[in-house]
Design an enzyme around this catalytic site. Sequence first.
Site, PDB file in Angstrom:
ATOM      1  N   TYR A  77       3.516 -13.610 -14.136  1.00 19.34           N
ATOM      2  CA  TYR A  77       2.537 -13.516 -13.048  1.00 19.34           C
ATOM      3  C   TYR A  77       3.176 -13.923 -11.728  1.00 19.34           C
ATOM      4  O   TYR A  77       2.951 -13.291 -10.696  1.00 19.34           O
ATOM      5  CB  TYR A  77       1.327 -14.425 -13.335  1.00 19.34           C
ATOM      6  CG  TYR A  77       0.219 -14.244 -12.329  1.00 19.34           C
ATOM      7  CD1 TYR A  77      -0.797 -13.323 -12.548  1.00 19.34           C
ATOM      8  CD2 TYR A  77       0.214 -14.969 -11.138  1.00 19.34           C
ATOM      9  CE1 TYR A  77      -1.799 -13.128 -11.612  1.00 19.34           C
ATOM     10  CE2 TYR A  77      -0.782 -14.782 -10.197  1.00 19.34           C
ATOM     11  CZ  TYR A  77      -1.792 -13.859 -10.426  1.00 19.34           C
ATOM     12  OH  TYR A  77      -2.774 -13.663  -9.508  1.00 19.34           O
ATOM     13  N   ARG A 387      -4.423  20.998   4.447  1.00 16.30           N
ATOM     14  CA  ARG A 387      -4.065  20.033   5.481  1.00 16.30           C
ATOM     15  C   ARG A 387      -4.496  20.646   6.805  1.00 16.30           C
ATOM     16  O   ARG A 387      -3.713  21.236   7.529  1.00 16.30           O
ATOM     17  CB  ARG A 387      -2.565  19.718   5.478  1.00 16.30           C
ATOM     18  CG  ARG A 387      -2.093  18.931   4.277  1.00 16.30           C
ATOM     19  CD  ARG A 387      -2.187  17.424   4.418  1.00 16.30           C
ATOM     20  NE  ARG A 387      -3.367  16.791   3.897  1.00 16.30           N
ATOM     21  CZ  ARG A 387      -3.374  15.564   3.389  1.00 16.30           C
ATOM     22  NH1 ARG A 387      -2.290  14.864   3.268  1.00 16.30           N
ATOM     23  NH2 ARG A 387      -4.494  15.013   2.995  1.00 16.30           N
TER      24      ARG A 387
HETATM   25  N1  F0G Z   1       2.094   7.623   4.764  1.00 15.55           N
HETATM   26  C1  F0G Z   1       2.427   8.887   4.509  1.00 15.55           C
HETATM   27  C2  F0G Z   1       3.275   9.639   5.487  1.00 15.55           C
HETATM   28  C3  F0G Z   1       1.981   9.505   3.349  1.00 15.55           C
HETATM   29  O1  F0G Z   1       2.321  10.756   3.094  1.00 15.55           O
HETATM   30  C4  F0G Z   1       1.170   8.768   2.447  1.00 15.55           C
HETATM   31  C5  F0G Z   1       0.623   9.402   1.246  1.00 15.55           C
HETATM   32  C6  F0G Z   1       0.846   7.451   2.759  1.00 15.55           C
HETATM   33  C7  F0G Z   1       1.347   6.901   3.923  1.00 15.55           C
HETATM   34  C8  F0G Z   1      -0.042   6.608   1.873  1.00 15.55           C
HETATM   35  O2  F0G Z   1       0.619   6.241   0.740  1.00 15.55           O
HETATM   36  O3  F0G Z   1      -0.653   7.396  -1.088  1.00 15.55           O
HETATM   37  O4  F0G Z   1       0.916   5.528  -1.580  1.00 15.55           O
HETATM   38  O5  F0G Z   1      -1.234   5.079  -0.475  1.00 15.55           O
HETATM   39  N2  F0G Z   1       0.612  10.624   1.054  1.00 15.55           N
HETATM   40  C9  F0G Z   1       0.161  11.335  -0.104  1.00 15.55           C
HETATM   41  C10 F0G Z   1       0.255  12.812   0.156  1.00 15.55           C
HETATM   42  C11 F0G Z   1      -1.152  10.923  -0.627  1.00 15.55           C
HETATM   43  O6  F0G Z   1      -0.154  13.574  -0.744  1.00 15.55           O
HETATM   44  O7  F0G Z   1       0.766  13.232   1.186  1.00 15.55           O
HETATM   45  P1  F0G Z   1      -0.138   6.063  -0.682  1.00 15.55           P
END
Ligand code: F0G
Length: 462
Positions: A77, A387
Amino acid sequence: MAIKIEKRSWAEPYRMKMVELLKMTTKAQREKALKEAGYNTFLLHAEDVYIDLLTDSGTNAMSDRQWSAFMTGDEAYAGSKSYYLMEKAIQQFYGYKYVVPTHQGRGAENLLSQIMIKKGDYVPGNMYFTTTRLHQELAGGTFVDVICDEAHDAQSEFPFKGNVDISKLDALVKKHGAKKIPYICVATNVNMAGGQPISIKNLKELREYTNKHGIKIVHDMTRVAENAFFIQQREEGYKNTSIKDIVKEICSLTDAATMSAKKDALVNIGGFMATNDWDVFEEARNLVVVYEGLHTYGGLAGRDMEAIAVGIKESVSDHHQKARVGQVEYLGKRMEEFGIPLVKPFGGHGIFVDAKAFLPHLTQDQYPAQTLAAEIYADSGVRTMERGIISAGRKANGENYYPKLELVRFTIPRRVYTQAHMDVVAESAAMVYDRRKKIKGLKMVYEPKYLRFFQARFEKLK
Ligand code: F0G
């Protein structure tokens, strides 16, 4: 006769040891599944998907070395040896001093936003990312897009569409004062722009500007190694620099980072926040216990941290990135041969189809990208993602954002699919393109409050 080969082929620096069997479906089964999913590819059952290009997030194939590291995970932990191993890899390959693990990227965004943003602050960034912007807003900040104009133009072939337009940042500083701007969020290989890189030159200029004004740089380093590959290919003076060294240089120009290890770092779950500032670290280390878990596991199992440590090392290999980004480029070229309108240059983690150009007879309120993603699934069982206007969501005042880019993302998981899979994908997009004029749009019938693209439901327009 002498054999002539214009350009020698490359292939992946790995081979398969285990395969995952896929379910094959009929068109009628897919149409039924799509209707049940409200025409939202996020709501399909993954089992009904043949080639899953929804995301490159957590969908990577781990290596034999990562799987064996799994077995050596320390599940204590507190003070797990796997934490110290991951911390060491982050310090060695990225150069940040202090590390707080989180269950994934958005966990790190939550901590960092709460610590660094005060109500009424402005947070500039090189384009928004859905979860990043939401955490900034929930912390009381207002996101301001300061990416270069080329990034919003699907047809522009500018090689560094991830660059910050420093004059936009300067205008923000002049309007509100630097004290209202705790940091600029700089993403490497900007996801929403189509996986587009920022140059070292731009980062250096930004560093100089922010130093002068006392603004920090927070690095969304989710796809930093893919960005480094493009720098190696495109930026003057970097042809002979290794990806490993370029990654380190990028990180050295920033103050703190949030990371979704589910992308670049080749694992299925995990992330972290990193910083060079002891005070920020102290607060993050304290806050993490509220949301994620103790500061030496942050919501991860010891085995996850072991796999991240190995994955980081594998991600900065020149051979790995050449095959990784090379596969994305292969798909892009195949789709381009069919005349499909694409974001150029091709990105690092996927090919982005320009849905406005693909379905010019639909208005943005008829959701061209959402429609196209649904049509492609129905055609072949290939799952992609919207997107565009749905992902962009609504402003604090309830109005829709109308992003210039209305895209369908064909995101390629790392080390998962073959070139033959890419051929099937390109041909499916081509078949839909061939009958594009007959395609009708969608209407939204259910809209969730947060990050609506994940769970919104639609019906077909008649
Ligand atoms: N920043 C970027 C540029 C991302 O592409 C993502 C996630 C995150 C932050 C957040 O990270 O999912 O680990 O919490 N992108 C995924 C996508 C979900 O499909 O583009 P996460």
